[in-house]
Write an enzyme that holds these catalytic residues in place. Structure first.
Site, short mmCIF file in Angstrom:
data_model
loop_
_atom_site.label_atom_id
_atom_site.label_comp_id
_atom_site.label_asym_id
_atom_site.label_seq_id
_atom_site.Cartn_x
_atom_site.Cartn_y
_atom_site.Cartn_z
N SER A 148 19.15 -11.25 -11.12
CA SER A 148 20.26 -11.35 -10.18
C SER A 148 21.04 -12.62 -10.46
CB SER A 148 19.72 -11.38 -8.74
OG SER A 148 20.72 -11.78 -7.82
N TYR A 161 14.17 -15.13 -2.58
CA TYR A 161 14.59 -14.05 -3.49
C TYR A 161 15.24 -14.66 -4.73
CZ TYR A 161 17.26 -10.04 -5.25
OH TYR A 161 17.80 -9.05 -6.05
N LYS A 165 13.98 -14.49 -8.69
CA LYS A 165 14.82 -13.98 -9.78
C LYS A 165 15.03 -15.04 -10.87
CE LYS A 165 15.44 -9.77 -8.40
NZ LYS A 165 14.91 -8.65 -9.20
#
Length: 255
Positions: A148, A161, A165
């Site tokens: 991401s 998160y 990533k």
């Protein structure tokens, strides 16, 4: 020059996690259209059966195998069933991801932290290791990790998160460097804002969208098919000299 051969996956076996919808499903459809035999995986067998049936109706070879990637035994079973079915694995796409929280990083519970890291980092790590014996026997082995833009620069409200990533990007480079001698290419794609159910908390938020539109060079939300096309490049012979790369598909957000 035969460009169709350059982007062909004819005869290859591709395993894609998180593939009953969104980006994973688009990758599966594009890979199947390029000639691959595709195994799609997610947690719910009924959803997989429905999607696989729709793709088979278009003449593609697609099979659904349920797997909770947070369960290491499930991953082992997924690889075994794929190999039992097709004999090998040439392409692995780690697309499944978890993001159970949205808000300040200090509000993230340890339970949420563990789930994010288990699904987004530990599962791809274990699945790559499980697929290694088959990938090293392939004539064009490719691993594609879906990271991401948050892994490049942390996104607001997506703290852990983004951390997961970033770890996935680093892990991609580690595997790429170590697996080069085995002729296995390992690359990452960093999507920007893509209109999927997974990212609905972002594209349905007017404040976030206003911020994004100011930062985007291409002022629109991306599509899952655009990520699928990037994945086809990384899976195909077209990218035979490409490994350890981090390909952003973000409308210019990270420029």
């Amino acid at each position: 020059m035969d460009l169709s051969a350059l982007f062909s996956l004819m005869g290859k076996v591709a395993l894609i996690t998180g593939a009953s919808k969104g980006i994973g499903l688009s990758i599966a459809e594009i890979f199947a259209a390029a000639g691959a035999k595709v195994v799609i995986s997610s947690r719910k067998q009924d959803a997989l059966d429905e999607m696989a049936g729709q793709l088979r109706a278009r003449g593609y070879e697609v099979t659904g195998i349920a797997c909770n990637v947070g369960n290491m035994a499930d991953l082992e079973d997924l690889v075994k069933k794929t190999v039992d079915l097709y004999g090998t694995i040439d392409i692995l796409v780690n697309n499944a991801a978890s993001n159970p929280v949205f808000g300040p990083v200090h509000d993230t519970s340890l339970e949420a932290y563990d789930k994010i890291m288990e699904v987004n980092v530990k599962a791809p790590f274990h699945l790559m290791k499980l697929c290694f014996p088959y990938l090293r026997e392939s004539s064009n082995a490719s691993v594609i990790n879906i990271s991401s833009i948050g892994g490049i620069s942390p996104e607001p409200g997506l703290g852990i998160y983004s951390v997961s990533k970033a770890a996935l990007i680093s892990m991609t480079k580690v595997f790429a460097k170590e697996w080069g001698d085995h002729k296995i290419r390992v690359n990452a794609i960093c999507p920007g804002l893509i209109k999927t159910k997974f990212s609905e908390a972002l594209w349905s938020n007017d404040k976030i969208m206003a911020h994004m539109m100011k930062a985007l060079a291409i002022k629109r939300v991306g599509t899952s098919e655009e990520i699928g096309a990037a994945a086809l490049y990384l899976a195909s012979p077209a990218s035979s000299y490409t490994t350890g790369t981090v390909l952003t598909a973000d409308g210019g957000f990270t420029i």
